[in-house]
Design a protein around this motif. Structure first.
Motif, PDB file in Angstrom:
ATOM      1  N   PRO A   5       1.035  -1.348   0.435  1.00  0.00           N
ATOM      2  CA  PRO A   5      -0.198   0.125   0.130  1.00  0.00           C
ATOM      3  C   PRO A   5       0.915   0.691  -0.258  1.00  0.00           C
ATOM      4  O   PRO A   5       0.568   1.999  -0.828  1.00  0.00           O
ATOM      5  N   ILE A   6       2.166   1.204   0.627  1.00  0.00           N
ATOM      6  CA  ILE A   6       2.895   2.127   0.434  1.00  0.00           C
ATOM      7  C   ILE A   6       3.089   2.543  -0.706  1.00  0.00           C
ATOM      8  O   ILE A   6       3.140   3.792  -1.262  1.00  0.00           O
ATOM      9  N   SER A  11       3.657   5.852  -5.751  1.00  0.00           N
ATOM     10  CA  SER A  11       3.712   5.696  -7.152  1.00  0.00           C
ATOM     11  C   SER A  11       2.179   6.377  -7.927  1.00  0.00           C
ATOM     12  O   SER A  11       2.699   6.741  -8.890  1.00  0.00           O
ATOM     13  N   ALA A  12       1.477   6.470  -7.207  1.00  0.00           N
ATOM     14  CA  ALA A  12      -0.116   7.281  -7.665  1.00  0.00           C
ATOM     15  C   ALA A  12       0.111   8.793  -7.588  1.00  0.00           C
ATOM     16  O   ALA A  12       0.402   9.505  -8.076  1.00  0.00           O
ATOM     17  N   VAL A  13       0.763   9.207  -6.418  1.00  0.00           N
ATOM     18  CA  VAL A  13       1.576  10.405  -6.101  1.00  0.00           C
ATOM     19  C   VAL A  13       2.632  10.697  -7.123  1.00  0.00           C
ATOM     20  O   VAL A  13       2.408  12.356  -7.893  1.00  0.00           O
ATOM     21  N   LEU A  14       3.158  10.531  -7.880  1.00  0.00           N
ATOM     22  CA  LEU A  14       4.224  10.938  -8.565  1.00  0.00           C
ATOM     23  C   LEU A  14       3.586  10.449  -9.872  1.00  0.00           C
ATOM     24  O   LEU A  14       4.680  11.863 -10.551  1.00  0.00           O
ATOM     25  N   TYR A  15       2.459  10.110 -10.257  1.00  0.00           N
ATOM     26  CA  TYR A  15       2.250   9.883 -11.465  1.00  0.00           C
ATOM     27  C   TYR A  15       1.273  11.624 -11.374  1.00  0.00           C
ATOM     28  O   TYR A  15       1.684  12.056 -12.085  1.00  0.00           O
ATOM     29  N   ILE A  16       0.628  11.416 -10.258  1.00  0.00           N
ATOM     30  CA  ILE A  16       0.359  13.137 -10.362  1.00  0.00           C
ATOM     31  C   ILE A  16       1.119  14.258 -10.238  1.00  0.00           C
ATOM     32  O   ILE A  16       0.680  15.796 -11.449  1.00  0.00           O
ATOM     33  N   TYR A  17       1.998  14.221  -9.702  1.00  0.00           N
ATOM     34  CA  TYR A  17       3.423  14.818  -9.939  1.00  0.00           C
ATOM     35  C   TYR A  17       3.735  15.125 -11.588  1.00  0.00           C
ATOM     36  O   TYR A  17       3.841  16.575 -11.711  1.00  0.00           O
ATOM     37  N   TYR A  18       4.382  14.062 -11.335  1.00  0.00           N
ATOM     38  CA  TYR A  18       4.620  14.051 -13.511  1.00  0.00           C
ATOM     39  C   TYR A  18       2.904  14.269 -14.543  1.00  0.00           C
ATOM     40  O   TYR A  18       3.776  16.142 -14.912  1.00  0.00           O
ATOM     41  N   LYS A  19       2.467  14.481 -14.022  1.00  0.00           N
ATOM     42  CA  LYS A  19       1.371  15.024 -14.828  1.00  0.00           C
ATOM     43  C   LYS A  19       1.259  16.755 -14.798  1.00  0.00           C
ATOM     44  O   LYS A  19       0.624  17.330 -15.961  1.00  0.00           O
ATOM     45  N   VAL A  20       1.226  17.218 -13.573  1.00  0.00           N
ATOM     46  CA  VAL A  20       0.573  18.832 -13.302  1.00  0.00           C
ATOM     47  C   VAL A  20       2.317  19.720 -13.376  1.00  0.00           C
ATOM     48  O   VAL A  20       1.894  20.451 -13.976  1.00  0.00           O
ATOM     49  N   ALA A  21       3.991  18.608 -13.873  1.00  0.00           N
ATOM     50  CA  ALA A  21       4.802  19.157 -14.190  1.00  0.00           C
ATOM     51  C   ALA A  21       5.080  19.313 -15.535  1.00  0.00           C
ATOM     52  O   ALA A  21       5.653  20.161 -16.403  1.00  0.00           O
ATOM     53  N   ILE A  22       3.928  18.277 -16.011  1.00  0.00           N
ATOM     54  CA  ILE A  22       3.741  18.336 -17.664  1.00  0.00           C
ATOM     55  C   ILE A  22       3.240  19.752 -18.108  1.00  0.00           C
ATOM     56  O   ILE A  22       3.265  20.735 -19.210  1.00  0.00           O
ATOM     57  N   LEU A  23       2.014  20.077 -17.962  1.00  0.00           N
ATOM     58  CA  LEU A  23       1.118  21.797 -17.188  1.00  0.00           C
ATOM     59  C   LEU A  23       2.252  22.834 -17.232  1.00  0.00           C
ATOM     60  O   LEU A  23       2.336  23.904 -17.856  1.00  0.00           O
ATOM     61  N   CYS A  41       5.412   5.446 -13.299  1.00  0.00           N
ATOM     62  CA  CYS A  41       4.544   5.367 -12.241  1.00  0.00           C
ATOM     63  C   CYS A  41       3.234   4.664 -12.617  1.00  0.00           C
ATOM     64  O   CYS A  41       3.052   4.128 -11.172  1.00  0.00           O
ATOM     65  N   LEU A  42       2.772   5.014 -13.539  1.00  0.00           N
ATOM     66  CA  LEU A  42       1.699   4.259 -14.048  1.00  0.00           C
ATOM     67  C   LEU A  42       1.299   3.058 -13.929  1.00  0.00           C
ATOM     68  O   LEU A  42       0.742   1.409 -13.476  1.00  0.00           O
ATOM     69  N   GLY A  43       2.662   2.514 -14.560  1.00  0.00           N
ATOM     70  CA  GLY A  43       3.176   1.061 -14.727  1.00  0.00           C
ATOM     71  C   GLY A  43       3.253   0.079 -13.431  1.00  0.00           C
ATOM     72  O   GLY A  43       2.668  -0.569 -13.516  1.00  0.00           O
ATOM     73  N   ALA A  77       5.560   0.250 -17.727  1.00  0.00           N
ATOM     74  CA  ALA A  77       6.527   0.500 -17.455  1.00  0.00           C
ATOM     75  C   ALA A  77       7.268   0.309 -17.866  1.00  0.00           C
ATOM     76  O   ALA A  77       8.626   1.006 -17.971  1.00  0.00           O
ATOM     77  N   VAL A  78       7.750  -0.488 -19.066  1.00  0.00           N
ATOM     78  CA  VAL A  78       8.782  -0.812 -19.970  1.00  0.00           C
ATOM     79  C   VAL A  78       8.558   0.362 -20.916  1.00  0.00           C
ATOM     80  O   VAL A  78       9.598   0.896 -21.164  1.00  0.00           O
ATOM     81  N   ARG A  79       6.959   0.264 -21.551  1.00  0.00           N
ATOM     82  CA  ARG A  79       7.232   1.418 -22.988  1.00  0.00           C
ATOM     83  C   ARG A  79       7.930   2.663 -22.341  1.00  0.00           C
ATOM     84  O   ARG A  79       8.766   3.246 -22.351  1.00  0.00           O
TER      85      ARG A  79
END
Length: 98
Positions: A5-6, A11-23, A41-43, A77-79
């Motif tokens: 769970p940790i 990984s969900a927090v990092l996914y959101i972080y990178y999506k906001v960084a794109i903007l 992160c999504l993978g 993840a591989v992609r």
């Protein structure tokens, strides 16, 4: 098994972080690089969720769902790793002084 769970939340927090960084960025290459990092992160989120699903429930249906999530997460993840490697090489080629 508190570790899954940790890692899932991380990984969900990092996914959101990178999506906001794109903007926040205007450079297309940097946006593509951050998108590749978010794909990793999504993978990892899907992969870890699939493993946790089976470990927690331990039934045949959770095994099937877990295998599907593990396959999809692994492919993402591989992609993401391949795209990250490509865009990092491109950035180094375009910015040799940095």
């Amino acid at each position: 098994m508190i570790i899954f769970p940790i890692l899932i939340v991380l990984s969900a927090v990092l996914y959101i972080y990178y999506k906001v960084a794109i903007l926040k960025t205007k450079d297309g290459l940097t946006q593509a690089y951050f998108n590749a990092k978010s794909r990793i992160c999504l993978g990892s989120f899907l992969l870890l969720f699939g493993i946790n699903q089976y470990v927690f429930y331990g039934t045949k249906i959770s095994l099937f769902i877990g295998i599907v999530f593990i396959i999809i997460g692994g492919m993402q993840a591989v992609r993401g790793f391949k795209e990250t490697k490509h865009y990092r090489r491109e950035w180094r080629r375009l910015n040799p002084a940095d």
